[in-house]
Design an enzyme around this catalytic site. Structure first.
Site, PDB file in Angstrom:
ATOM      1  N   ARG A  84     -15.606  16.535 -10.749  1.00 55.75           N
ATOM      2  CA  ARG A  84     -15.505  15.108 -11.108  1.00 55.75           C
ATOM      3  C   ARG A  84     -16.783  14.643 -11.795  1.00 55.75           C
ATOM      4  O   ARG A  84     -16.746  13.816 -12.711  1.00 55.75           O
ATOM      5  CB  ARG A  84     -15.203  14.283  -9.854  1.00 55.75           C
ATOM      6  CG  ARG A  84     -14.863  12.836 -10.160  1.00 55.75           C
ATOM      7  CD  ARG A  84     -14.281  12.121  -8.964  1.00 55.75           C
ATOM      8  NE  ARG A  84     -15.249  11.973  -7.891  1.00 55.75           N
ATOM      9  CZ  ARG A  84     -14.947  11.554  -6.659  1.00 55.75           C
ATOM     10  NH1 ARG A  84     -13.697  11.242  -6.343  1.00 55.75           N
ATOM     11  NH2 ARG A  84     -15.887  11.439  -5.743  1.00 55.75           N
ATOM     12  N   LYS A 186     -16.790   8.134 -12.207  1.00 56.44           N
ATOM     13  CA  LYS A 186     -17.684   7.527 -11.224  1.00 56.44           C
ATOM     14  C   LYS A 186     -18.933   7.050 -11.984  1.00 56.44           C
ATOM     15  O   LYS A 186     -20.035   7.577 -11.832  1.00 56.44           O
ATOM     16  CB  LYS A 186     -18.015   8.513 -10.102  1.00 56.44           C
ATOM     17  CG  LYS A 186     -18.063   7.814  -8.750  1.00 56.44           C
ATOM     18  CD  LYS A 186     -18.001   8.770  -7.604  1.00 56.44           C
ATOM     19  CE  LYS A 186     -18.648   8.225  -6.363  1.00 56.44           C
ATOM     20  NZ  LYS A 186     -18.154   6.953  -5.856  1.00 56.44           N
ATOM     21  N   GLU A 222      -7.371  -0.278  -5.873  1.00 57.69           N
ATOM     22  CA  GLU A 222      -8.153   0.312  -4.781  1.00 57.69           C
ATOM     23  C   GLU A 222      -8.998  -0.759  -4.117  1.00 57.69           C
ATOM     24  O   GLU A 222      -9.051  -1.904  -4.563  1.00 57.69           O
ATOM     25  CB  GLU A 222      -8.992   1.493  -5.261  1.00 57.69           C
ATOM     26  CG  GLU A 222      -9.858   1.219  -6.440  1.00 57.69           C
ATOM     27  CD  GLU A 222     -10.388   2.512  -7.064  1.00 57.69           C
ATOM     28  OE1 GLU A 222     -10.724   3.454  -6.328  1.00 57.69           O
ATOM     29  OE2 GLU A 222     -10.483   2.547  -8.301  1.00 57.69           O
TER      30      GLU A 222
HETATM   31  N1  PLP Z   1     -12.630   4.703  -5.148  1.00 54.09           N
HETATM   32  C1  PLP Z   1     -13.889   4.404  -5.535  1.00 54.09           C
HETATM   33  C2  PLP Z   1     -14.117   3.323  -6.536  1.00 54.09           C
HETATM   34  C3  PLP Z   1     -14.976   5.113  -4.981  1.00 54.09           C
HETATM   35  O1  PLP Z   1     -16.242   4.828  -5.358  1.00 54.09           O
HETATM   36  C4  PLP Z   1     -14.713   6.135  -4.020  1.00 54.09           C
HETATM   37  C5  PLP Z   1     -15.824   6.876  -3.398  1.00 54.09           C
HETATM   38  O2  PLP Z   1     -16.268   7.848  -3.921  1.00 54.09           O
HETATM   39  C6  PLP Z   1     -13.377   6.423  -3.683  1.00 54.09           C
HETATM   40  C7  PLP Z   1     -12.363   5.683  -4.268  1.00 54.09           C
HETATM   41  C8  PLP Z   1     -13.038   7.543  -2.740  1.00 54.09           C
HETATM   42  O3  PLP Z   1     -13.254   8.802  -3.359  1.00 54.09           O
HETATM   43  P1  PLP Z   1     -13.628  10.099  -2.533  1.00 54.09           P
HETATM   44  O4  PLP Z   1     -12.515  10.324  -1.560  1.00 54.09           O
HETATM   45  O5  PLP Z   1     -13.701  11.200  -3.542  1.00 54.09           O
HETATM   46  O6  PLP Z   1     -14.910   9.823  -1.858  1.00 54.09           O
END
Ligand code: PLP
Length: 341
Positions: A84, A186, A222
């Site tokens: 990612r 991210k 989200e």
């Molecule tokens: N959504 C956002 C905007 C995030 O910053 C995160 C955290 O990383 C997640 C979802 C959850 O992702 P992950 O399960 O890969 O930590």
């Protein structure tokens, strides 16, 4: 095995003795990344004109290292974070760091900070790692930098939400990520826009903001920094489809084992906020930080909805399954756990 230090009242915040931890740094100059090295945690020196400070060209990741019940230091699907990170680089015009370089740096950091990995029985405590890349070139024009810093710092952490295990969410009409924008990367730039909605949510007595899509202002995307799931009255587990949301690694794991081990029907699609408020039996959010956190109520258009008619039973099951695998309490049929030592 290094003896872990004793920690009191850890929260999800930077460790008060961060200066005692190690950090990693690698510089990109003249078209190449250098070998990188570990040193003591220290402040960075940047030009006031550095790209990151003016235009926000930066990306990051979030990962955890745990001490498992078998006495190993483990991480959950770290290669997925590495992949990612590469995709986030590509989206933000940052020269990519190879998966191998990323993993090598992460392993050095985990081993170098082993004494800061707290003991945990329920997964609520861990060593959080924050890999970051920032554009460091001093520049005035809006364009991709020619120099970057890839660094990682680490912090022992406790639970992500103040209220452990159960939160309330406030639907905001400020949007987090536009369709065809950067929501699935991210990118640092995705986060400052979520701070006012979070404050608004808290001012209204809720723990966090729930974001809707930008086109219809109707479909749940989200929650802050966590993905969203709803168990519907008909028994189907539903979660927003990928697109402008972050493709969470926890989300992906939950979809897979809910289908294959918990025997649930799981659908990725459009989650109409009205349908969720009226017809969900249970809702939860998930992520590396949040792990699996139940949602008690959702506020939407001035009305509050009880979205827990199931006494959080599914969230408990999902939490136990996930943490069970992560802490090596349960078998790991998907080979998701990487033993670092
Ligand atoms: N959504 C956002 C905007 C995030 O910053 C995160 C955290 O990383 C997640 C979802 C959850 O992702 P992950 O399960 O890969 O930590």
């Amino acid at each position: 095995m290094t003896t872990p230090r004793k920690f009191d009242n850890l929260k999800f915040s930077l460790y008060e003795n961060a200066h005692e931890t190690k950090m990693y740094e690698s510089y990109y100059r003249n078209g190449a990344w250098d070998a990188g090295k570990i040193s003591n945690f220290h402040n960075l020196e940047l030009s006031p004109a550095a790209n990151i400070l003016n235009y926000g060209q930066g990306i990051f990741e979030g990962m955890k290292a745990y001490r498992s019940v078998k006495g190993n230091i483990v991480m959950f699907r770290p290669m997925e974070n590495a992949r990612r990170f590469v995709r986030s680089c590509q989206r933000m015009a940052i020269p990519t760091v190879s998966v191998e370089k990323y993993m090598d740096a992460v392993k050095q950091m985990v081993l170098g900070n082993a004494e800061f990995i707290p003991e945990t029985e329920d997964g609520s405590h861990s060593l959080y790692l924050r890999p970051v890349i920032i554009g460091t070139e001093a520049q005035l024009g809006v364009k991709a930098a020619s120099e970057y810093l890839f660094y990682i710092y680490a912090s022992p952490v406790g639970p992500y939400f103040d209220k452990v295990g159960i939160i309330s969410l406030w639907v905001t009409d400020i949007h987090r990520a536009a369709a065809h924008g950067t929501g699935d990367a991210k990118a640092a730039a995705n986060y400052p826009g979520t701070m006012k909605p979070r404050q608004d949510a808290m001012d209204h007595g809720y723990n966090g903001a729930l974001f809707l899509d930008t086109v219809h202002n109707r479909y749940i995307e989200e929650a802050g920094a966590a993905n969203f799931f709803a168990l519907m009255d008909n028994g189907t587990l539903r979660t927003p489809q990928l697109g402008s949301i972050l493709p969470g690694i926890t989300r992906d794991a939950i979809i897979r084992f809910s289908r294959e081990r918990l025997g649930l029907k799981v659908e990725e699609g459009l989650l109409d906020v009205e349908d969720i408020c009226n017809n969900a039996r249970e809702c939860f959010v998930c992520g590396t930080g949040a792990i699996v956190t139940s949602v008690s109520k959702i506020s939407w258009e001035g009305k509050e909805y009880n979205v827990n008619k199931n006494d959080y039973q599914l969230a408990h099951k999902v939490y136990n399954q996930l943490i069970g695998i992560q802490l090596q309490k349960e078998e790991d049929p998907y080979e998701w756990v990487m033993e670092i030592r």
